[in-house]
Motif scaffolding. Structure first.
Motif, PDB file in Angstrom:
ATOM      1  N   ASP A 110       0.831  -1.200   0.000  1.00 16.95           N
ATOM      2  CA  ASP A 110       0.000   0.000   0.000  1.00 16.95           C
ATOM      3  C   ASP A 110       0.868   1.253   0.000  1.00 16.95           C
ATOM      4  O   ASP A 110       0.900   2.026   0.962  1.00 16.95           O
ATOM      5  CB  ASP A 110      -0.933   0.000   1.215  1.00 16.95           C
ATOM      6  N   GLY A 111       1.615   1.444  -1.079  1.00 15.34           N
ATOM      7  CA  GLY A 111       2.474   2.610  -1.198  1.00 15.34           C
ATOM      8  C   GLY A 111       3.928   2.231  -1.293  1.00 15.34           C
ATOM      9  O   GLY A 111       4.311   1.057  -1.128  1.00 15.34           O
ATOM     10  N   TYR A 112       4.767   3.201  -1.553  1.00 15.81           N
ATOM     11  CA  TYR A 112       6.202   2.953  -1.697  1.00 15.81           C
ATOM     12  C   TYR A 112       6.797   2.588  -0.339  1.00 15.81           C
ATOM     13  O   TYR A 112       6.443   3.179   0.690  1.00 15.81           O
ATOM     14  CB  TYR A 112       6.888   4.213  -2.254  1.00 15.81           C
ATOM     15  N   PRO A 113       7.703   1.617  -0.298  1.00 18.75           N
ATOM     16  CA  PRO A 113       8.264   1.181   0.992  1.00 18.75           C
ATOM     17  C   PRO A 113       9.116   2.263   1.648  1.00 18.75           C
ATOM     18  O   PRO A 113       9.753   3.068   0.964  1.00 18.75           O
ATOM     19  CB  PRO A 113       9.105  -0.045   0.622  1.00 18.75           C
ATOM     20  N   GLY A 114       9.144   2.259   2.951  1.00 22.19           N
ATOM     21  CA  GLY A 114       9.890   3.280   3.700  1.00 22.19           C
ATOM     22  C   GLY A 114      11.362   2.949   3.771  1.00 22.19           C
ATOM     23  O   GLY A 114      11.877   2.540   4.818  1.00 22.19           O
ATOM     24  N   ILE A 115      12.082   3.157   2.661  1.00 23.62           N
ATOM     25  CA  ILE A 115      13.510   2.863   2.632  1.00 23.62           C
ATOM     26  C   ILE A 115      14.302   4.157   2.507  1.00 23.62           C
ATOM     27  O   ILE A 115      13.843   5.135   1.902  1.00 23.62           O
ATOM     28  CB  ILE A 115      13.867   1.904   1.477  1.00 23.62           C
ATOM     29  N   LEU A 116      15.505   4.167   3.076  1.00 16.78           N
ATOM     30  CA  LEU A 116      16.457   5.269   2.922  1.00 16.78           C
ATOM     31  C   LEU A 116      15.840   6.625   3.260  1.00 16.78           C
ATOM     32  O   LEU A 116      16.144   7.635   2.633  1.00 16.78           O
ATOM     33  CB  LEU A 116      17.018   5.288   1.491  1.00 16.78           C
ATOM     34  N   GLY A 117      14.965   6.642   4.256  1.00 14.34           N
ATOM     35  CA  GLY A 117      14.396   7.905   4.715  1.00 14.34           C
ATOM     36  C   GLY A 117      13.110   8.311   4.036  1.00 14.34           C
ATOM     37  O   GLY A 117      12.539   9.359   4.368  1.00 14.34           O
ATOM     38  N   TYR A 118      12.621   7.518   3.079  1.00 12.62           N
ATOM     39  CA  TYR A 118      11.375   7.873   2.404  1.00 12.62           C
ATOM     40  C   TYR A 118      10.217   7.892   3.386  1.00 12.62           C
ATOM     41  O   TYR A 118      10.089   7.033   4.263  1.00 12.62           O
ATOM     42  CB  TYR A 118      11.054   6.875   1.292  1.00 12.62           C
ATOM     43  N   SER A 119       9.334   8.855   3.222  1.00 11.16           N
ATOM     44  CA  SER A 119       8.059   8.868   3.931  1.00 11.16           C
ATOM     45  C   SER A 119       7.008   9.446   2.999  1.00 11.16           C
ATOM     46  O   SER A 119       7.307  10.315   2.167  1.00 11.16           O
ATOM     47  CB  SER A 119       8.135   9.690   5.225  1.00 11.16           C
TER      48      SER A 119
END
Length: 388
Positions: A110-119
């Motif tokens: 359900d959305g882009y994964p929270g990697i490398l600081g993404y929110s």
């Protein structure tokens, strides 16, 4: 390499499962359905399959030129930068709407994964509609490898073997883990590129290619199945557990060997023989229609019969392909039924804290009546003893 017709057939199967259209965020899922490689960072990347069969990429603006050059999408949508004045997830939903995908969609998450600081907001939050999760269906599709996938894994195995031969040659007393690993990896990578040319398929980063090393599994640290490197100096008496990698169009084989520096003691010979015997039992147990648990239980039975349970640390193995570790797992808790075309590592180990680890790993493909071992490297102690 995987042909466009095979990618198209995979997408058609997914659309049968999700006729409302799908969105993929996971980089390996995107590669599985399209062959498109990208560096997964905090900047969202997505691939959309519309109900009409259109295939659309969604990438940051600076990726558009490369995407159009190296992939075959019907359309490439983009956003200026992350996080940007308008969040990429909002722009993604606008792209979905332009494709007639208003409301509910299917997605691997359900959305882009929270990697490398993404929110960022969930996809369902921005669309205001539910997301049908199809990750489990995708994993099910990936379990059985096609003949083309098996050939890529087989080619990977050949270069794992080449890299391992170099590693074994360079792992001499007085040299270091880094010296042996870096020399072997560099030489194997250059040889692989020269031999395969375009058939290699490229890599994602400047450090990718063939690798061979120990990741710290040297001496008593070889009893730690997930050790980390310390640039250890090799010494006579060290037990070693190696690892190799050589992705071909993203597909991986795994080859590992337990080795010893110098004349093995009687205890080393005994434990080494048990590790080889346990692997042989797994080879015999793995075939269509058994469960993954059956294979692990066959090895556990051997461990119990030989009073080795105090030296047990891990299950027999795991599936492998686009990822180094994939489901299903050859574990007593996994009741997945084995099918022809599945590819596994077979790597039961024996671990003694004060001495080290004893583990071989080979990559095998399940055939109609058993297995074919794809990695071809000696497993006997004499061949894996490094002179001191």
């Amino acid at each position: 390499m995987i042909q466009p017709t095979e990618f198209a057939a995979r997408r058609a199967r997914l659309l049968e499962r999700a006729p409302i259209g799908f969105v993929l965020f996971d980089d390996k899922y995107i590669q599985y359905f399209t062959g498109f490689n990208f560096l997964a960072t905090e900047r969202p990347v997505a691939v959309i399959g519309s109900p009409d069969g259109d295939l659309v990429a969604f990438v940051p603006e600076f990726e558009v030129e490369r995407t159009e050059e190296e992939a075959s999408f019907d359309r490439v949508g983009s956003y200026p930068e992350y996080p940007g004045e308008v969040h990429p997830m909002v722009l993604l939903v606008r792209l979905l709407e332009s494709l007639g995908m208003n409301g509910a969609v299917a997605a691997d998450q359900d959305g882009y994964p929270g990697i490398l600081g993404y929110s960022g907001p969930a996809l369902s939050e921005v669309t205001g509609a539910p997301v049908e999760n199809v990750a489990a269906a995708i994993e099910q599709m990936m379990r059985r490898k096609s003949p083309a996938e098996v050939e890529l894994i087989r080619e990977s195995a050949r270069w794992c073997e080449h890299a391992h031969r170099l590693l074994q040659e360079y792992s001499q007393p007085g040299t270091t883990e880094a010296d042996a690993s870096l020399r072997a990896g560099r030489e194997a990578t250059l040889a692989m590129l020269a031999a395969l040319g375009d058939r290699f398929g490229g890599a994602q980063g400047s450090s990718d290619g063939a690798t061979a090393g120990y990741r710290g599994q040297i001496g008593r640290r070889s009893a730690w199945a997930h050790a980390v490197a310390h640039n250890i100096v090799f010494e006579a008496g060290d037990m070693l557990v190696s690892e190799t990698s050589a992705p071909i169009w993203g597909y991986n084989a795994e080859l590992e060997r337990g080795m010893v520096i110098g004349e093995p003691t009687d205890e080393v010979k005994r434990l080494f023989a048990h590790a080889v015997a346990a692997q042989e039992i797994a080879f015999e147990a793995l075939r269509p229609d058994v469960t993954c648990a059956d294979v692990d239980n066959a090895v556990l039975e051997y461990f119990r019969a030989n009073d080795l349970m105090p030296l047990w640390r891990q299950h027999v193995g795991h599936a492998i392909g686009l990822r180094n570790h994939e489901a299903p797992f050859l574990d007593t808790g996994d009741d997945t039924r084995v099918e022809e075309g599945m590819v596994f590592t077979i790597e039961p180990g024996v671990y003694v804290s004060a001495l080290g680890g004893f583990r071989h790993s080979d990559t095998v493909v399940v055939t109609n009546d058993g297995i074919e071992i794809l990695t071809d490297y000696p497993r006997d102690l004499a061949s894996l003893t490094i002179p001191a």
